[in-house]
Scaffold this motif. Structure first.
Motif, PDB file in Angstrom:
ATOM      1  N   LEU A   1      16.158 -30.388  90.554  1.00  0.00           N
ATOM      2  CA  LEU A   1      16.888 -29.324  91.243  1.00  0.00           C
ATOM      3  C   LEU A   1      16.522 -27.969  90.648  1.00  0.00           C
ATOM      4  N   SER A   2      16.760 -26.924  91.393  1.00  0.00           N
ATOM      5  CA  SER A   2      16.497 -25.583  90.897  1.00  0.00           C
ATOM      6  C   SER A   2      17.469 -25.240  89.769  1.00  0.00           C
TER       7      SER A   2
ATOM      8  N   LYS B   1      19.131 -22.591  89.343  1.00  0.00           N
ATOM      9  CA  LYS B   1      20.334 -21.958  89.873  1.00  0.00           C
ATOM     10  C   LYS B   1      21.355 -22.996  90.318  1.00  0.00           C
ATOM     11  N   LYS B   2      20.881 -24.078  90.971  1.00  0.00           N
ATOM     12  CA  LYS B   2      21.800 -25.117  91.432  1.00  0.00           C
ATOM     13  C   LYS B   2      22.330 -25.921  90.265  1.00  0.00           C
TER      14      LYS B   2
ATOM     15  N   HIS C   1      24.998 -23.922  88.721  1.00  0.00           N
ATOM     16  CA  HIS C   1      26.181 -23.907  89.594  1.00  0.00           C
ATOM     17  C   HIS C   1      26.986 -25.191  89.441  1.00  0.00           C
ATOM     18  N   TYR C   2      26.300 -26.337  89.387  1.00  0.00           N
ATOM     19  CA  TYR C   2      26.988 -27.621  89.240  1.00  0.00           C
ATOM     20  C   TYR C   2      27.640 -27.759  87.873  1.00  0.00           C
TER      21      TYR C   2
ATOM     22  N   ASP D   1      27.626 -28.223  98.072  1.00  0.00           N
ATOM     23  CA  ASP D   1      27.450 -27.507  96.804  1.00  0.00           C
ATOM     24  C   ASP D   1      28.755 -27.297  96.046  1.00  0.00           C
TER      25      ASP D   1
ATOM     26  N   GLN E   1      27.074 -16.956  86.747  1.00  0.00           N
ATOM     27  CA  GLN E   1      28.188 -17.593  87.457  1.00  0.00           C
ATOM     28  C   GLN E   1      29.494 -16.828  87.240  1.00  0.00           C
TER      29      GLN E   1
END
Length: 401
Positions: free
Chosen positions: A82-83, A85-86, A89-90, A121, A270
């Motif tokens: 995954l990127s 950024k993701k 975020h997670y 998301d 974030q």
């Protein structure tokens, strides 16, 4: 199971309990139900909508919100990670769920990719069947949590561990999301310790002595430096590695807490986005109030004394919220005759989560059925014959359980 409600037509996730229950009191004393009621509502905790209990058969089902998939299904079979950024975020949402849970006096004890759910998301933590109270008396159950995500204190002590074990598990999930590979895939208890020592090395004598004091059987390990966390992906930035190392610290006293992890520089983007969102909502509801309180700043990295955590107190999760500066205080009412109302104590249930948890648990009442053949207007519009969807079980290779 995926279920459709005849009441509103919406789809829900139904968790059918294997255990049979004799009474409503026994249902209300179930640890998972008490935990979900105490933690709901929260944007990163799975929502419990309804508890369905059949007194005759003794069956119990929990109706929760339906999510798209879990983290393991998200990363299974992926060729590319995954990127960043993701991933950020997670992990920020996972740390927020752990912080909310620990502040309310509960720790999960089984944080793993299969219990972390995702929908559009939005990440939510579920399956609180193994949770315990932060204030409950030790020792706890020894063989808890899935083996690959089990903290060293759970492996080397006779049940003497704390809420910090959730941060170790979250660190293992962190690496697995970023690299698509498990960090410590041990095939048994001894191999699990060996895998941990191969990566982060054997602990210092002070930590081993601390573990030996709560273990009936003595143990010693040959010194091993450790190869370090394998860099299987280029997505791991220095700030990401800093947070990951803080999460998988061998000594739980040196391990980072969830509220500290939320203030880590890795989550700076974030936090800024969250502050901006709150500011936009505040401007929409309170146009005159333009100031936004800043989050407290923390100096990183932590010193050894600064990382030591005291046991959480329940009062930490109930901070007072300050209203906007533009709101005026309402004038007090002056009544000619005031009668003092007598307080009526409502029946509360005894909590099994610990003696220090003072939160009240709502009483579950049986559903009253007006009649078998009677249907409401909304039920007549919905087809009575609905198919039940059975979700296939996921058999994960490598043991891990």
């Amino acid at each position: 199971m995926k279920m459709q409600s005849l009441r509103d037509g919406n789809y829900y996730a139904c968790k059918q309990m294997k255990q049979h229950f004799e009474s409503i009191e026994q249902v209300n004393n179930l640890r998972e139900i008490q935990a979900l009621r105490r933690l709901n509502p929260h944007p990163n905790i799975l929502t419990l909508h309804e508890v369905v209990f059949d007194r005759k058969s003794g069956s119990l089902a929990l109706m929760c919100e339906l999510m798209d998939m879990n983290i393991y299904e998200l990363i299974r079979g992926r060729r590319h990670p995954l990127s960043e950024k993701k991933i950020m975020h997670y992990m920020y949402q996972l740390c927020k769920s752990l912080d909310h849970m620990h502040r309310n006096g509960i720790f999960h004890r089984d944080v793993k990719p299969e219990n972390i759910l995702v929908k559009q998301d939005v990440l939510k933590l579920g399956d609180f069947g193994s949770c315990r109270s932060v204030y409950s008396k030790q020792p706890y159950t020894e063989y808890i949590s899935t083996r690959w995500y089990r903290a060293p204190e759970c492996l080397l002590t006779d049940g003497f561990y704390t809420y910090k074990m959730d941060l170790w598990s979250a660190g293992c999930v962190f690496y697995e999301i970023a690299s698509l590979q498990p960090l410590f895939p041990g095939v048994n208890e001894l191999d699990q310790i060996s895998k941990i020592h191969d990566v982060i090395g054997t602990p210092c004598q002070k930590t081993l002595t601390k573990f030996k004091q709560s273990r009936a059987m003595s143990f010693d390990f040959p010194f091993k430096k450790g190869s370090g966390i394998p860099l299987l992906t280029t997505n791991l930035s220095p700030q990401c590695l800093s947070l990951l190392h803080a999460m998988v610290a061998y000594d739980p006293d040196d391990r980072i807490a969830a509220h500290q992890a939320l203030q880590h520089p890795y989550f700076q983007v974030q936090r800024a986005a969250e502050t901006q969102t709150l500011a936009n909502h505040r401007r929409a509801f309170f146009p005159k109030c333009s100031t936004v309180p800043e989050l407290p700043r923390h100096n990183w990295p932590f010193s050894k004394e600064g990382r030591k955590q005291q046991p959480l107190r329940q009062e930490e999760g109930h901070t007072r919220r300050q209203g906007p500066a533009s709101l005026m205080e309402l004038p007090k009412l002056r009544l000619s005759g005031v009668s003092r109302l007598s307080s009526c104590s409502s029946p509360t249930l005894r909590s099994v989560l610990g003696t220090a948890a003072n939160a009240r648990v709502p009483v579950l009442r049986p559903l009253k059925c007006a009649g078998v053949n009677k249907k409401t207007d909304t039920q007549k519009d919905i087809k009575p014959h609905l198919k039940q969807y059975h979700l296939p079980t996921i058999n994960r290779k490598g043991g891990g359980y």
